[in-house]
Design a protein around this motif. Sequence first.
Motif, PDB file in Angstrom:
ATOM      1  N   MET A   1      -3.985  55.651 -47.806  1.00  0.00           N
ATOM      2  CA  MET A   1      -3.151  56.689 -48.383  1.00  0.00           C
ATOM      3  C   MET A   1      -3.870  57.675 -48.947  1.00  0.00           C
ATOM      4  SD  MET A   1       0.029  55.617 -47.699  1.00  0.00           S
ATOM      5  CE  MET A   1       1.343  54.418 -47.218  1.00  0.00           C
ATOM      6  N   ASN A   2      -3.360  58.840 -48.767  1.00  0.00           N
ATOM      7  CA  ASN A   2      -3.913  60.123 -49.231  1.00  0.00           C
ATOM      8  C   ASN A   2      -3.551  60.250 -50.542  1.00  0.00           C
ATOM      9  OD1 ASN A   2      -4.792  62.488 -49.747  1.00  0.00           O
ATOM     10  ND2 ASN A   2      -3.632  63.688 -48.406  1.00  0.00           N
ATOM     11  N   HIS A   3      -4.452  60.282 -51.555  1.00  0.00           N
ATOM     12  CA  HIS A   3      -4.098  60.517 -52.903  1.00  0.00           C
ATOM     13  C   HIS A   3      -4.753  61.771 -53.474  1.00  0.00           C
ATOM     14  CE1 HIS A   3      -3.643  56.101 -53.639  1.00  0.00           C
ATOM     15  NE2 HIS A   3      -2.794  56.415 -53.032  1.00  0.00           N
ATOM     16  N   ASP A   4      -5.156  62.980 -52.645  1.00  0.00           N
ATOM     17  CA  ASP A   4      -5.765  64.026 -53.017  1.00  0.00           C
ATOM     18  C   ASP A   4      -4.918  65.068 -53.622  1.00  0.00           C
ATOM     19  OD1 ASP A   4      -8.209  62.821 -52.248  1.00  0.00           O
ATOM     20  OD2 ASP A   4      -8.026  63.882 -50.021  1.00  0.00           O
ATOM     21  N   ILE A   5      -3.657  65.152 -53.373  1.00  0.00           N
ATOM     22  CA  ILE A   5      -2.473  66.061 -53.762  1.00  0.00           C
ATOM     23  C   ILE A   5      -2.182  65.951 -55.374  1.00  0.00           C
ATOM     24  CG2 ILE A   5      -0.215  66.921 -53.379  1.00  0.00           C
ATOM     25  CD1 ILE A   5      -0.361  66.106 -50.634  1.00  0.00           C
ATOM     26  N   PRO A   6      -2.547  66.695 -56.190  1.00  0.00           N
ATOM     27  CA  PRO A   6      -2.391  66.740 -57.566  1.00  0.00           C
ATOM     28  C   PRO A   6      -0.950  66.438 -57.743  1.00  0.00           C
ATOM     29  CG  PRO A   6      -2.798  68.879 -57.154  1.00  0.00           C
ATOM     30  CD  PRO A   6      -2.950  68.045 -55.775  1.00  0.00           C
ATOM     31  N   LEU A  23       0.815  57.207 -61.850  1.00  0.00           N
ATOM     32  CA  LEU A  23      -0.061  57.829 -60.899  1.00  0.00           C
ATOM     33  C   LEU A  23      -1.425  57.723 -61.023  1.00  0.00           C
ATOM     34  CD1 LEU A  23       2.362  61.071 -60.770  1.00  0.00           C
ATOM     35  CD2 LEU A  23       2.330  59.186 -59.220  1.00  0.00           C
ATOM     36  N   ARG A  24      -1.972  58.027 -62.437  1.00  0.00           N
ATOM     37  CA  ARG A  24      -3.260  57.945 -62.700  1.00  0.00           C
ATOM     38  C   ARG A  24      -4.051  56.669 -62.142  1.00  0.00           C
ATOM     39  NH1 ARG A  24      -7.347  59.498 -61.591  1.00  0.00           N
ATOM     40  NH2 ARG A  24      -8.920  60.131 -62.969  1.00  0.00           N
ATOM     41  N   ARG A  25      -3.362  55.489 -62.312  1.00  0.00           N
ATOM     42  CA  ARG A  25      -3.933  54.471 -61.780  1.00  0.00           C
ATOM     43  C   ARG A  25      -4.209  54.127 -60.439  1.00  0.00           C
ATOM     44  NH1 ARG A  25       0.438  52.074 -65.575  1.00  0.00           N
ATOM     45  NH2 ARG A  25      -0.488  51.583 -67.408  1.00  0.00           N
ATOM     46  N   LYS A  26      -3.569  54.969 -59.582  1.00  0.00           N
ATOM     47  CA  LYS A  26      -3.760  55.327 -58.099  1.00  0.00           C
ATOM     48  C   LYS A  26      -4.829  56.301 -57.881  1.00  0.00           C
ATOM     49  CE  LYS A  26      -0.318  52.265 -57.135  1.00  0.00           C
ATOM     50  NZ  LYS A  26      -0.566  51.330 -56.511  1.00  0.00           N
ATOM     51  N   ILE A  28      -4.953  59.321 -58.588  1.00  0.00           N
ATOM     52  CA  ILE A  28      -4.180  60.828 -58.332  1.00  0.00           C
ATOM     53  C   ILE A  28      -4.602  61.649 -59.748  1.00  0.00           C
ATOM     54  CG2 ILE A  28      -1.922  62.157 -58.163  1.00  0.00           C
ATOM     55  CD1 ILE A  28      -0.941  59.365 -56.970  1.00  0.00           C
ATOM     56  N   ARG A  29      -4.813  62.849 -59.596  1.00  0.00           N
ATOM     57  CA  ARG A  29      -5.067  63.915 -60.622  1.00  0.00           C
ATOM     58  C   ARG A  29      -3.785  64.591 -61.005  1.00  0.00           C
ATOM     59  NH1 ARG A  29      -8.472  69.597 -60.480  1.00  0.00           N
ATOM     60  NH2 ARG A  29      -8.558  69.785 -62.631  1.00  0.00           N
ATOM     61  N   VAL A  30      -3.596  64.388 -62.334  1.00  0.00           N
ATOM     62  CA  VAL A  30      -2.223  64.606 -63.009  1.00  0.00           C
ATOM     63  C   VAL A  30      -2.284  65.577 -64.247  1.00  0.00           C
ATOM     64  CG1 VAL A  30      -0.335  63.520 -64.128  1.00  0.00           C
ATOM     65  CG2 VAL A  30      -1.639  62.149 -62.790  1.00  0.00           C
ATOM     66  N   PHE A  31      -1.473  66.491 -64.072  1.00  0.00           N
ATOM     67  CA  PHE A  31      -1.352  67.477 -65.045  1.00  0.00           C
ATOM     68  C   PHE A  31      -0.015  67.326 -65.918  1.00  0.00           C
ATOM     69  CE2 PHE A  31      -4.157  68.877 -61.858  1.00  0.00           C
ATOM     70  CZ  PHE A  31      -4.997  69.773 -62.653  1.00  0.00           C
ATOM     71  N   ALA A  32       0.188  67.410 -67.249  1.00  0.00           N
ATOM     72  CA  ALA A  32       1.538  67.097 -67.818  1.00  0.00           C
ATOM     73  C   ALA A  32       1.732  68.277 -69.028  1.00  0.00           C
ATOM     74  CB  ALA A  32       1.471  65.695 -68.278  1.00  0.00           C
TER      75      ALA A  32
END
Length: 392
Positions: A1-6, A23-26, A28-32
């Motif tokens: 799976m592709n996880h490059d999309i933030p 999401l971060r555990r996968k 994935i870069r996350v902004f909140a």
Amino acid sequence: MNHDIPAVVLDLSANGIGIVRALRRKGIRVFAFDTSRNYRIGRTRYATCGLCPHPVFEEEALLRFLLAFGERFPGKAVLYAGADDYVQFMSKYREALADRYLFLLPEAAAIDAVLDKRLTYQAAVAHGIPSPRTYTVDSRSRLQELLPSLQYPCILKPAFSADYRKRMNKKAIVVESAERMETAYAYYERFGELMIQELVPGEDENVYELGALFDDEMRLLAVFTGKKLQQYPPRFGSGALAVSVRDEEVIELGLRLLRALSFKGFANVEFKLDPRDGRAKFLEINARTWFWHSLATRCGVDFSYLYYLSVTGQKPEAATTQREGPKWLYPVRYLLAFLERRAEGGANLAEWIRRLRGETEYALFEWSDPLPSLRSFAAHLKSIRLRKNHPK
């Protein structure tokens, strides 16, 4: 799976932090982002966090903020809403946001139907979903018409409006008599149109929640049910302790209603088991994940990640089974609920402790990310002091 999309998460309550961590555990870069109070409490090391304009009172500023923020990415980021105000904002500005973000919402009419409790009730009745009797009250003359037929206790609550929901600072007011109803209505009518609803009897553990996720073609990607064991405030609050329990009646009723409404994306449907007839009675729908959805993640139904895969076109396999038994706990809210019930003479210490046994998912606490939990604990204590110093 592709996880490059933030991913961009709007909300830093326990709900939003549950999305961030999943999401971060996968990888994935996350902004909140969130408004001041939630931002101060919920800042987490699992995301790059920041302040954003208010989705109700500064909606145009929030739109400019998000569109500008989205320009930093070479493609579109995945957008999440963890609170009703952000859902309403995203629905209103969906066309503009779609230039910079990937997300999935029901049609605007379906969003309106769940944010306006009058329309929600009408939709449930129209589709044969058992519901408590409900009346809309838009004037004192209408109230006088209804008074002779009301059964007490009943509930007085807002029909719609983020503004006065916040000022009321409560979901509903329990009314014990016709005299009290007249007094309560005279006070709360200033906040807008109100509803009177039959009170479904039973304790907090009678409240069940269905989580569901449908893709853009209305294919069911995820389903989970659980029930509350304790709310805070008691009876009409959000979860303090909940448990994973599969309930087929809740699943059947909830999915039937969601399919009838073509409710794409996240959905959370709340029911209360009525001890008078043993049937689950519909209470409300939310077009988002719910306060304790991280319990579903622990039990094998990762709503946040499945949504990410779906809106990025990766066609995930559906998750429609769950582990039963694990619990979700928000410790400070559970303690405050116990103290409130004890003050009313209705709390049993042994039972309160017994309920804590077993596998547990914590609302905010993680050893690797402890600060949101500590800040929340301090904020709740401050709130208690303020209420004591300024009694109503």
